[in-house]
Write an enzyme that holds these catalytic residues in place. Structure first.
Site, mmCIF file in Angstrom:
data_model
loop_
_atom_site.group_PDB
_atom_site.id
_atom_site.type_symbol
_atom_site.label_atom_id
_atom_site.label_comp_id
_atom_site.label_asym_id
_atom_site.label_seq_id
_atom_site.Cartn_x
_atom_site.Cartn_y
_atom_site.Cartn_z
ATOM 1 N N HIS A 254 0.813 -1.221 0.000
ATOM 2 C CA HIS A 254 0.000 0.000 0.000
ATOM 3 C C HIS A 254 0.845 1.270 0.000
ATOM 4 O O HIS A 254 0.305 2.373 -0.098
ATOM 5 C CB HIS A 254 -0.988 -0.010 1.168
ATOM 6 C CG HIS A 254 -0.401 0.236 2.510
ATOM 7 N ND1 HIS A 254 -0.110 -0.770 3.405
ATOM 8 C CD2 HIS A 254 -0.051 1.385 3.149
ATOM 9 C CE1 HIS A 254 0.368 -0.258 4.517
ATOM 10 N NE2 HIS A 254 0.434 1.055 4.393
ATOM 11 N N ASP A 299 -0.122 -7.728 1.354
ATOM 12 C CA ASP A 299 0.298 -6.325 1.451
ATOM 13 C C ASP A 299 1.816 -6.188 1.501
ATOM 14 O O ASP A 299 2.357 -5.433 2.300
ATOM 15 C CB ASP A 299 -0.323 -5.635 2.659
ATOM 16 C CG ASP A 299 -0.106 -4.120 2.596
ATOM 17 O OD1 ASP A 299 -0.320 -3.536 1.524
ATOM 18 O OD2 ASP A 299 0.317 -3.531 3.606
ATOM 19 N N SER A 378 4.118 2.523 8.167
ATOM 20 C CA SER A 378 3.670 1.558 7.162
ATOM 21 C C SER A 378 4.853 0.913 6.451
ATOM 22 O O SER A 378 5.793 1.582 6.025
ATOM 23 C CB SER A 378 2.792 2.244 6.123
ATOM 24 O OG SER A 378 1.524 2.531 6.634
#
Length: 399
Positions: A254, A299, A378
């Site tokens: 992402h 992911d 992230s």
């Protein structure tokens, strides 16, 4: 305030390819700060349009409230077309070398950066960036982003910077340099003049603290990423079965968007003190990467950096475990909100869940025993009790 939760996607397999040895910046001094003494004309100024900062902040808050995964956005990307041919000014030195300079201003910005959408530098040529506060980076050369024809660099504090290209007489006319994006930084990033280091949540823990003592090797494998010149994520250098130093780099799917060849990676940005956060080195960078494989189902995004970090960076290539065995303790190392490197620990077993949109297979950590994660974390690695990577941060709502 909602923050990304400690949900970590499972790790996919590795690819084995070759590596280059280089670094992004090769030193040297720009001519611009001594322009008057050298008889250089003033660098023409290009002033960017005003940015509605509040609109960007409102949009960021809405995305965060909805747990929408993505890089931590710190700047507004402004498309431009500024090249050696249509902008700036050339000046020929007495030895026949030429110097091209252009100043770019973003009124009200906390920091400014550029992406070179065309970056072809002949042997001997170099590019510098500097500002009016005495900061300078470079020189960037043909070896700064090998195998690519674009280049991203880290933000510089203040609301303006100057780009300088020095071209030796022997290669006159061979360079191609084009700025395709200017980023107006509306949030503090790195150690700019408005940022109190430690702007991330107060429960974050600097990696130099005792909580990092058993993780000194893994800490050296973690880098902050500037994504497409306007956002930040975190990722980790990974070892491979050949242990040959190929710079494989794990981050989150992402975080992708645009071209990874203009991403920039900062290693060893660590506070040297625990209880009061102080700035660390901001010079250990690598620019550019190639995307090898990515998957929304876990992911994950596996990159190969354009250059292996040089020996002087003293980096570490983390080991990994993709067995799927349940870990009994977990550790995360990351750069929350573009802040200096932090560490977090969880001493209970993680569980496997399907989470998010799109749904990804994740390790679920209900709460951290020490530290936390936030936007900007992230893509950061999750290590098991044996010090092996088992995944990377996806999202959620940590506290």
């Amino acid at each position: 305030m909602l923050r990304p939760s400690p949900l970590f996607a499972s790790l996919a397999g590795l690819l084995i390819v070759g590596s280059l040895q280089a670094q992004v910046s090769f030193g040297g001094q720009p001519y611009g700060p001594k322009a008057a003494k050298l008889g250089l004309p003033d660098a023409p100024l290009v002033e960017m349009p005003a940015v509605d900062v509040q609109a960007f902040l409102t949009e960021d808050a809405a995305r965060e409230a909805q747990n929408m995964p993505g890089p931590f956005r710190f700047g507004a990307p402004l498309p431009v077309d500024l090249s050696l041919a249509n902008s700036g000014i050339w000046h020929q030195l007495s030895n026949g070398d030429r110097v091209w300079r252009l100043e770019v201003a973003c009124p009200g910005a906390l920091n400014v950066t550029v992406i070179f959408s065309e970056y072809v530098i002949p042997n001997g040529g170099r590019v510098h960036l500097y500002n009016r506060m005495g900061d300078a980076v470079g020189g960037f050369t043909a070896e700064s982003n090998p195998g690519h024809t674009e280049l991203g660099v880290f933000p510089m504090r203040g609301d303006r910077l100057t780009v300088e290209y020095i071209e030796p007489a022997a290669v006159a006319g061979q360079g191609r340099l084009r700025i395709g994006q200017v980023t107006h930084g509306y949030r503090s990033i790195l150690g700019d003049q408005t940022k109190a280091l430690g702007d991330s949540g107060p429960c974050n823990i600097n990696v130099i603290c005792p909580e990092g003592d058993d993780w000194r090797d893994q800490i050296r494998s973690v880098a902050m990423i500037v994504v497409n010149g306007s956002g930040s994520c975190t990722g980790t250098l990974m070892n491979n079965c050949s242990e040959d130093g190929t710079p494989y780099f794990l981050t989150a799917n992402h975080c992708l968007g645009g071209s990874v060849s203009n991403w920039s990676f900062l290693f060893n940005w660590d506070s040297p003190t625990c209880s009061s956060t102080t700035n660390g080195p901001e010079t250990m960078t690598v620019s550019g990467a190639t995307l090898l494989v990515n998957s929304a189902g876990s992911d994950m995004a596996l990159l190969e950096l354009s250059a292996a970090p040089p020996a002087s960076y003293n980096v570490y290539y983390s080991g990994w475990d993709h067995s799927g065995d349940q870990p009994t303790a977990q550790t995360g190392i990351h750069h929350p909100r573009g802040d200096i490197k932090k560490i977090c620990h969880e001493e209970d077993d993680a569980t496997q869940v399907a989470w998010g949109t799109p749904s990804a297979q994740c390790w679920n950590i209900p709460s951290w025993d020490a530290g936390t994660t936030e936007p900007g974390s992230s893509g950061s690695g999750l290590w098991d009790q044996n010090g092996r990577l088992i995944g990377q941060l996806y999202g959620g709502a940590a506290s």
